[in-house]
Design a protein around this motif. Structure first.
Motif, short mmCIF file in Angstrom:
data_model
loop_
_atom_site.label_atom_id
_atom_site.label_comp_id
_atom_site.label_asym_id
_atom_site.label_seq_id
_atom_site.Cartn_x
_atom_site.Cartn_y
_atom_site.Cartn_z
N LEU A 295 0.82 -1.20 0.00
CA LEU A 295 0.00 0.00 0.00
C LEU A 295 0.86 1.26 0.00
CD1 LEU A 295 -2.85 -0.91 2.52
CD2 LEU A 295 -2.90 -1.03 0.03
N SER A 299 0.91 4.49 -2.68
CA SER A 299 0.67 5.90 -2.33
C SER A 299 1.98 6.65 -2.10
CB SER A 299 -0.19 5.97 -1.06
OG SER A 299 0.45 5.30 0.02
N GLN A 322 -2.29 5.84 4.72
CA GLN A 322 -2.87 4.59 5.22
C GLN A 322 -3.52 4.79 6.58
OE1 GLN A 322 -0.64 0.86 4.80
NE2 GLN A 322 0.92 2.03 3.73
N TRP A 325 -6.79 6.76 6.20
CA TRP A 325 -7.84 5.91 5.64
C TRP A 325 -8.41 4.97 6.69
CZ3 TRP A 325 -6.55 0.52 4.23
CH2 TRP A 325 -7.66 -0.17 3.73
N ARG A 326 -7.55 4.30 7.46
CA ARG A 326 -8.04 3.36 8.47
C ARG A 326 -8.78 4.10 9.59
NH1 ARG A 326 -2.86 0.62 7.30
NH2 ARG A 326 -3.38 -1.28 6.16
N HIS A 329 -12.12 5.32 8.16
CA HIS A 329 -12.97 4.15 7.90
C HIS A 329 -13.60 3.66 9.20
CE1 HIS A 329 -13.36 0.18 5.40
NE2 HIS A 329 -14.51 0.72 5.71
N SER A 347 -12.22 0.77 -0.09
CA SER A 347 -10.84 0.31 -0.25
C SER A 347 -9.87 1.48 -0.19
CB SER A 347 -10.68 -0.42 -1.59
OG SER A 347 -10.82 0.49 -2.67
N PHE A 348 -8.62 1.14 0.08
CA PHE A 348 -7.57 2.16 0.10
C PHE A 348 -7.40 2.76 -1.29
CE2 PHE A 348 -2.93 3.27 0.05
CZ PHE A 348 -3.02 4.33 0.93
N CYS A 352 -7.59 6.76 -2.12
CA CYS A 352 -6.54 7.51 -2.82
C CYS A 352 -7.10 8.20 -4.06
CB CYS A 352 -5.40 6.58 -3.21
SG CYS A 352 -4.37 6.05 -1.83
#
Length: 381
Positions: A295, A299, A322, A325-326, A329, A347-348, A352
């Motif tokens: 990942l 990115s 990352q 995002w987590r 989320h 999804s990541f 992005c």
């Protein structure tokens, strides 16, 4: 993701603003009074290049309202040397993440990542030299510390290793960091790069349970791993530290076209490790860390710069994306319900893409190109 899942929504510009604000609050820039460019514009370029896995040059060339690429790189290079990025990078990575970690003990993973370097070693800063891998002995080396929670990995710290340093230097700093966090650690998982007597003594000194694979150094351990079945032995490394080694044996049965018995040794000292099979099964959990590097590559902004501070900054931002995002989320997208939150699909890659679209919109993406004649009817409908 269904539009009816909640009363609110996170739009693309919200995601970009969250990333830019995080960078601006922890990595402040001194621009001067008469400078036309703003900090937000610089970080919009950086966020767009990182989320898109492209270069700062590409973002600046394809947008109308962005600063010149040399301006962006100039400010980032002048104000963020290696020491500065290392000093504030961990704070940037830990913001917002720590509040999502549970009260129960969590598993922590330390990992060494070697990015091969093939250029002129005399013209590049802060290289790390190790055994030959993929045709070179020179690397950009990054050591990372992750908390593993519910099969998700949150980066807590990152450090670059340079010539003359050892993994024990980074581990010492990481364990000191863990001691200072309001975080209960179940065990520390380490890769082979940390297998040495100094790292083992540090783990014992800080009283952390640990698991790591051993390296076949010396005739004694080579002999132990060449015969017999699963068992536990005591092993002494470099005459400085003694520790238990769990030797796990399994039949390969044609896996990877191999047959016979495969023997793997794990240095482990943890209350939940009782058998060699326990060591193997628990250590398998750290393999998910490799997905974080995949990942991170997705990115990671591209650069040919030899500046160590800029390269580390780009790596930190890729890990920050990352974490963001987590965090978003879990805290905003996941639907609270009895028995645990429902993680709606997001999804990541999609995250992005949303950040990239927002960055290009904010920077005025080029939506037309010059033409030497007017378009005819084929261009209309």
């Amino acid at each position: 993701m269904k539009a009816t899942q909640a009363d609110n929504e996170l739009k693309e510009e919200h995601l970009l603003n969250f990333v830019v604000n995080s960078l601006d609050e922890e990595l402040s820039l001194e621009l001067g009074e008469s400078v036309a460019v703003t900090t937000e514009e610089l970080y919009e370029v950086l966020a767009g290049a990182s989320a898109g896995g492209t270069s700062i040059n590409h973002v600046c060339e394809k947008t109308n309202d962005s600063p010149h690429a040399n301006t962006v790189r100039g400010y980032l290079t002048d104000q963020f040397d290696l020491d500065t990025v290392e000093a504030v990078g961990n704070t940037l990575l830990q913001r917002d993440v720590l509040e999502t970690l549970p009260d129960r003990p969590v598993e922590v993973v330390a990992d060494l990542h070697l990015d091969p370097y093939y250029g002129d070693e005399d013209e590049t800063e802060s290289l790390y030299f190790s055994q030959a891998k993929r045709g070179t002995t020179a690397f950009h080396a990054y050591v990372t510390l992750y908390a593993r929670v519910r099969n998700k990995r949150y980066t807590l710290a990152v450090r670059q290793l340079v010539a003359g340093e050892a993994t024990s230097d980074a581990l010492d700093e990481f364990l000191e960091l863990l001691d200072g966090l309001d975080l209960r650690v179940k065990a520390v998982y380490l890769d082979r790069g940390f297998y040495n007597s100094t790292c083992l003594k540090l783990l014992y000194a800080h009283n952390y349970a640990y698991i790591m694979p051993i390296v076949k150094w010396g005739e004694t351990i080579q002999d132990e791993l060449s015969k017999g079945w699963s068992r536990v032995i005591e092993h002494e490394l470099a005459g400085r530290v003694t520790f238990p080694v769990f030797i796990d044996c399994v039949y390969q049965r044609g896996r990877y076209d191999e047959h016979g018995v495969a023997r793997h040794g794990y240095a482990a000292d943890a209350p939940f490790i009782h058998t060699p099979q326990d060591a193997r099964e628990h250590y398998r959990k750290r393999f998910g860390i490799e997905s974080s590097y995949r990942l991170a590559k997705q990115s990671l902004a591209l650069t040919s710069s030899r500046d160590a501070g800029l390269r580390l900054l780009l790596f930190v931002v890729s890990l920050l994306l990352q974490n963001v995002w987590r965090y978003l989320h879990w805290m905003y997208v996941a639907a609270p319900r009895r028995g645990g939150r429902r993680l709606w699909e997001w999804s990541f890659t999609e995250f992005c893409e949303m950040v990239v679209r927002a960055a290009w919109t904010a920077l005025g993406v080029r939506r037309a190109v010059p033409a030497n004649q007017p378009p005819d009817d084929r261009f209309f409908r």
